[in-house]
Write an enzyme that holds these catalytic residues in place. Structure first.
Site, PDB file in Angstrom:
ATOM      1  N   PRO A  33       0.764  -1.257   0.323  1.00 54.56           N
ATOM      2  CA  PRO A  33      -0.008   0.005   0.531  1.00 54.56           C
ATOM      3  C   PRO A  33       0.899   1.293  -0.072  1.00 54.56           C
ATOM      4  O   PRO A  33       1.733   1.298   0.401  1.00 54.56           O
ATOM      5  CB  PRO A  33      -0.270  -0.477   1.055  1.00 54.56           C
ATOM      6  CG  PRO A  33       0.141  -1.287   2.469  1.00 54.56           C
ATOM      7  CD  PRO A  33       0.494  -1.792   1.449  1.00 54.56           C
TER       8      PRO A  33
ATOM      9  N   CYS B 187       3.686   3.540   9.519  1.00 54.26           N
ATOM     10  CA  CYS B 187       3.235   4.556   8.706  1.00 54.26           C
ATOM     11  C   CYS B 187       4.186   5.726   9.311  1.00 54.26           C
ATOM     12  O   CYS B 187       3.481   6.171  10.678  1.00 54.26           O
ATOM     13  CB  CYS B 187       2.245   5.559   8.245  1.00 54.26           C
ATOM     14  SG  CYS B 187       2.280   6.307   6.898  1.00 54.26           S
TER      15      CYS B 187
END
Length: 326
Positions: free
Chosen positions: A18, A103
């Site tokens: 992703p 992240c």
């Protein structure tokens, strides 16, 4: 070859990462066409889903040719994250719900999401457990090995995620503080997999070639490797890795003309989904990947950053000298 995430069969061992601003529906389809065994959406905001933001919901659109596919969600509040997970579970045709707990981008950290979770193992456990208990689709989690090198806690984090009932974990072998540079620690990923041999673990970080992919899979004993930046302008990397893992043969790289054809097809598909204005804006930052190292490449990439229409893109590409391959 292949593995299972709960009841979902993944027919292969190389999957698409992703990537924010990259893993759109057309990009995922392109990579799937070239043998990505599974794809994941770019990370999608739980609050965007909660408030039914059109742009956010568009990011969650899925094509019938993408399966198996995971929708990745992120957020710092259990209430809205759970809402988003339930929405993916009941309102989308995704196969898997993936939670971003890795992240390292400051904007994401400030919202108490992404790598921020790595600071609190109990919070990770409670968040994953709550979501798993309230959805039917498999839940997976993407993490890093720790917040920084003084607080590497990948073993405790993985223990908590598995105990909470998740169905797979992707481990990026850097800390949050490393961002996207520095050495990827595959030793730690190997140790996690040795501890949890029957649990699906996906290795991620700086895998660029079929040889590296096979070496890392064999070294870590992981179920799959995840490809991100190595796919920029080269979706063929999935087919090259897949073929090498199955046949132990190296497929030659695509030549420049083949990459140009892929770029044109990708651009047309992206326009179909997003309209020309939005699609071309995204392509300004991506088109240059496909012509990397081509003759007069710097000038061509500079021209591509200012395109406004598909016709301008095509004109630039049609004027490229194909005599010298990438």
């Amino acid at each position: 070859m292949g593995y299972k995430i709960k009841n979902i069969t993944i027919d292969g061992n190389v999957v698409l990462a992703p990537m924010a601003g990259v893993s759109n529906i057309a990009y995922r389809k392109m990579c799937k066409k070239y043998h990505a065994a599974m794809v994941t959406t770019e990370m999608i905001s739980d609050k965007g889903i909660f408030y039914k933001d059109k742009k956010t919901l568009d990011m969650a659109r899925i094509d019938e040719n993408e399966h198996p596919i995971a929708i990745q969600i992120f957020g710092g509040s259990i209430d809205t994250l759970l809402y988003a997970a339930k929405w993916v579970d009941t309102q989308s045709n995704a196969d898997i719900i993936d939670i971003n707990m890795g992240c390292p981008v400051p904007k994401v950290i400030k919202s108490n999401s992404g790598s921020d979770y790595l600071k609190d193992v109990n919070r990770i456990y409670n968040t994953v457990k709550t979501i798993v208990e309230n959805v039917k689709k498999p839940v997976t989690v993407k993490i890093r090995i720790g917040w920084d090198h003084q607080s590497i806690n990948v073993f405790e984090v993985c223990d908590a995620i598995i105990a909470a009932g998740a169905s797979a974990i992707t481990i990026h072998g850097r800390t949050k503080s490393d961002l996207y540079s520095g050495k990827v620690d595959y030793d730690l990923i190997r140790q996690v997999k040795e501890k949890h041999m029957d649990f699906p673990i996906i290795a991620n970080g700086d895998i660029k070639t079929p040889l590296e992919a096979k070496q890392i899979l064999e070294y870590t004993h992981c179920d799959a490797i995840m490809i991100g930046r190595a796919s920029y302008g080269n979706p063929y990397i999935f087919k090259q890795i897949d073929h090498y893992l199955k046949k132990n043969e190296l497929l030659k790289d695509m030549d420049l003309s083949e990459k140009i054809d892929i770029l044109k097809e990708y651009a047309k598909d992206l326009i179909r989904y997003k309209g020309e204005v939005i699609a071309i804006k995204e392509l300004r930052g991506q088109a240059g990947w496909f012509v990397k190292n081509c003759p007069n490449g710097a000038k061509i990439r500079n021209e591509l950053t200012s395109i406004k229409t598909y016709q301008e893109l095509e004109t630039i590409l049609n004027n490229i000298n194909f005599k010298s391959d990438i």
